[in-house]
Motif scaffolding. Structure first.
Motif, PDB file in Angstrom:
ATOM      1  N   ARG A 214       0.819  -1.206   0.000  1.00 53.10           N
ATOM      2  CA  ARG A 214       0.000   0.000   0.000  1.00 53.10           C
ATOM      3  C   ARG A 214       0.861   1.267   0.000  1.00 53.10           C
ATOM      4  NH1 ARG A 214      -3.832  -3.196   3.007  1.00 53.10           N
ATOM      5  NH2 ARG A 214      -2.689  -2.873   4.951  1.00 53.10           N
ATOM      6  N   THR A 215       2.089   1.156   0.494  1.00 50.51           N
ATOM      7  CA  THR A 215       2.981   2.313   0.548  1.00 50.51           C
ATOM      8  C   THR A 215       3.504   2.686  -0.838  1.00 50.51           C
ATOM      9  OG1 THR A 215       3.663   1.771   2.806  1.00 50.51           O
ATOM     10  CG2 THR A 215       5.137   3.183   1.533  1.00 50.51           C
ATOM     11  N   LEU A 216       3.711   1.685  -1.692  1.00 51.71           N
ATOM     12  CA  LEU A 216       4.348   1.896  -2.987  1.00 51.71           C
ATOM     13  C   LEU A 216       3.332   1.890  -4.115  1.00 51.71           C
ATOM     14  CD1 LEU A 216       7.369  -0.559  -2.523  1.00 51.71           C
ATOM     15  CD2 LEU A 216       7.262   1.881  -1.939  1.00 51.71           C
ATOM     16  N   ASP A 217       3.650   2.613  -5.192  1.00 50.08           N
ATOM     17  CA  ASP A 217       2.807   2.526  -6.378  1.00 50.08           C
ATOM     18  C   ASP A 217       3.236   1.315  -7.215  1.00 50.08           C
ATOM     19  OD1 ASP A 217       5.028   3.226  -7.993  1.00 50.08           O
ATOM     20  OD2 ASP A 217       4.574   5.355  -7.842  1.00 50.08           O
ATOM     21  N   GLU A 218       2.587   1.119  -8.351  1.00 49.93           N
ATOM     22  CA  GLU A 218       2.817  -0.098  -9.133  1.00 49.93           C
ATOM     23  C   GLU A 218       4.265  -0.210  -9.615  1.00 49.93           C
ATOM     24  OE1 GLU A 218       1.008  -2.463 -13.033  1.00 49.93           O
ATOM     25  OE2 GLU A 218       0.124  -0.556 -12.373  1.00 49.93           O
ATOM     26  N   THR A 219       4.813   0.891 -10.129  1.00 50.70           N
ATOM     27  CA  THR A 219       6.204   0.860 -10.610  1.00 50.70           C
ATOM     28  C   THR A 219       7.171   0.579  -9.469  1.00 50.70           C
ATOM     29  OG1 THR A 219       5.676   2.425 -12.380  1.00 50.70           O
ATOM     30  CG2 THR A 219       8.000   2.160 -11.788  1.00 50.70           C
ATOM     31  N   GLU A 220       6.923   1.199  -8.329  1.00 53.24           N
ATOM     32  CA  GLU A 220       7.793   0.999  -7.171  1.00 53.24           C
ATOM     33  C   GLU A 220       7.703  -0.435  -6.656  1.00 53.24           C
ATOM     34  OE1 GLU A 220       7.602   5.613  -5.500  1.00 53.24           O
ATOM     35  OE2 GLU A 220       6.162   4.101  -4.813  1.00 53.24           O
ATOM     36  N   ARG A 221       6.532  -1.056  -6.774  1.00 51.99           N
ATOM     37  CA  ARG A 221       6.417  -2.468  -6.381  1.00 51.99           C
ATOM     38  C   ARG A 221       7.279  -3.354  -7.267  1.00 51.99           C
ATOM     39  NH1 ARG A 221      -0.127  -2.217  -6.351  1.00 51.99           N
ATOM     40  NH2 ARG A 221      -0.382  -0.825  -4.553  1.00 51.99           N
ATOM     41  N   HIS A 222       7.283  -3.071  -8.571  1.00 54.75           N
ATOM     42  CA  HIS A 222       8.119  -3.849  -9.484  1.00 54.75           C
ATOM     43  C   HIS A 222       9.599  -3.685  -9.123  1.00 54.75           C
ATOM     44  CE1 HIS A 222       4.942  -5.263 -12.019  1.00 54.75           C
ATOM     45  NE2 HIS A 222       4.550  -4.045 -12.386  1.00 54.75           N
ATOM     46  N   ILE A 223       9.979  -2.481  -8.753  1.00 54.72           N
ATOM     47  CA  ILE A 223      11.376  -2.228  -8.368  1.00 54.72           C
ATOM     48  C   ILE A 223      11.710  -3.009  -7.106  1.00 54.72           C
ATOM     49  CG2 ILE A 223      12.941  -0.458  -7.464  1.00 54.72           C
ATOM     50  CD1 ILE A 223      11.545   1.520  -9.363  1.00 54.72           C
ATOM     51  N   LEU A 224      10.819  -2.967  -6.123  1.00 55.49           N
ATOM     52  CA  LEU A 224      11.038  -3.689  -4.870  1.00 55.49           C
ATOM     53  C   LEU A 224      11.191  -5.191  -5.120  1.00 55.49           C
ATOM     54  CD1 LEU A 224      11.093  -3.592  -1.723  1.00 55.49           C
ATOM     55  CD2 LEU A 224       8.633  -4.039  -1.815  1.00 55.49           C
ATOM     56  N   LEU A 225      10.304  -5.749  -5.944  1.00 61.30           N
ATOM     57  CA  LEU A 225      10.367  -7.173  -6.233  1.00 61.30           C
ATOM     58  C   LEU A 225      11.632  -7.527  -7.003  1.00 61.30           C
ATOM     59  CD1 LEU A 225       6.646  -7.956  -7.168  1.00 61.30           C
ATOM     60  CD2 LEU A 225       7.831  -8.338  -4.993  1.00 61.30           C
ATOM     61  N   ALA A 226      12.051  -6.662  -7.928  1.00 62.68           N
ATOM     62  CA  ALA A 226      13.290  -6.908  -8.665  1.00 62.68           C
ATOM     63  C   ALA A 226      14.488  -6.923  -7.719  1.00 62.68           C
ATOM     64  CB  ALA A 226      13.482  -5.853  -9.746  1.00 62.68           C
ATOM     65  N   HIS A 227      14.470  -6.022  -6.737  1.00 62.48           N
ATOM     66  CA  HIS A 227      15.545  -5.972  -5.743  1.00 62.48           C
ATOM     67  C   HIS A 227      15.603  -7.255  -4.926  1.00 62.48           C
ATOM     68  CE1 HIS A 227      18.058  -3.967  -2.584  1.00 62.48           C
ATOM     69  NE2 HIS A 227      17.432  -4.853  -1.825  1.00 62.48           N
TER      70      HIS A 227
END
Length: 311
Positions: free
Chosen positions: A155-168
């Protein structure tokens, strides 16, 4: 024993001075490999050096020298190392072996528990979403591993930021970063002087994962913002019971302690680091020197044992 036996111990004093420059000025994947190799080689070399010195002390006692048919009197006369130095090396060797064995046992148990926990988690594409208001995300090593993200973080992150988090987080699993951490901690357990190298590796694996996320998304600035945003959210999130799960380092670890976040953000906002061949060459030279010195010291002991056994 000649001076060669002391060189790995001296290099262990100097190596931590290069840990910070290597972690901050070198491409993170290469830095991780170099730091891990340094911790392992120097940890092994200093342990062997201590063992060689301890043996020179043992053969000075007639009861022990008789086991190998050596002359304790000749050993006392021909070995230049002081008996007090040899005995002290023996004490340090015992402590190093015990600490390394303890760390290895704990790490094996931790990774086994992590693998079992990962296997028991229902997942789709390796992603596990947990109902938790606390913003958090971490990777659990296993066969296969799992990326765990809380609903609070989503809920804290938007869709693009979620993809970045998962990639990390997936980069942690794909590159087996837990193994680099475990190996450097093993070297540091055998030689506490090498702890800065282990600390540096916990930073470089985060930088490595950051760079993978930047490559996957093609937007370094967006990755930098996501790292800062996720860390800030985790820092201000509600507390949780310690040890609730296992993260990449063997315990649940908020992003705020995964690595110095401002340094990671600054590195992402700057151009990517090169491989820094000078730093790599200097590290390789240090490791070769440690290995050759250890081999030379072992040869010195062999010559000494031949001398004391021939009379």
């Amino acid at each position: 024993m000649r001076v060669a036996v002391y060189i790995p111990l001296l290099l262990s004093l100097l190596a931590p001075l290069g840990a910070r420059p290597l972690s901050e000025r070198c491409e993170p994947r290469l830095a991780t490999w170099l730091l891990t190799a340094s911790a392992l080689v120097l940890g092994a070399a200093t342990t062997i050096s201590l063992a060689l010195l301890a043996v020179t002390g043992l053969i000075r006692f007639p009861q022990l020298a008789g086991i190998g048919h050596w002359s304790a009197h000749t050993a006392q006369r021909d070995d230049p190392a002081e008996l007090s130095v040899a005995l002290f090396a023996g004490l340090l060797l015992g402590a190093a072996v015990l600490m390394a064995a303890r760390m290895l046992w704990q790490r094996v148990r931790t990774l086994a528990s992590a693998a079992l926990e990962a296997a028991c988690m229902p997942t789709k594409d390796g992603l596990v979403v947990i109902e938790d208001e606390a913003p958090d995300a971490f990777a659990i090593p296993g066969l296969p591993g799992r990326v765990v993200v809380s609903t609070g973080m989503l809920r804290t992150l938007d869709e693009t930021e979620r993809h970045i988090l998962l990639a990390h987080e997936r980069a942690h699993l794909a590159a087996h970063h837990y193994a680099f951490v475990a190996l450097t901690q093993l070297g540091a357990a055998a030689n506490p002087l090498l702890r800065p190298l282990a600390t540096a590796v916990t930073y470089t694996i985060e930088r490595w994962a950051d760079e993978n996320a930047a490559t996957a998304t093609g937007d370094r600035e967006r990755v930098a913002r996501t790292v800062g945003k996720a860390a800030l959210a985790a820092h201000h999130g509600p507390g949780r019971a310690p040890g609730a799960s296992l993260a990449i380092l063997g315990r649940r670890t908020p992003l705020t302690v995964a690595g110095p976040v401002p340094r990671r953000v600054a590195a992402l906002l700057a151009p990517p680091f090169g491989r820094r061949p000078v730093l790599a060459a200097a590290t390789a030279t240090l490791l070769v020197t440690a290995a050759l010195s250890t081999a030379d010291a072992a040869q010195d002991l062999h010559v000494l044992l031949e001398a004391v056994g021939a009379r």
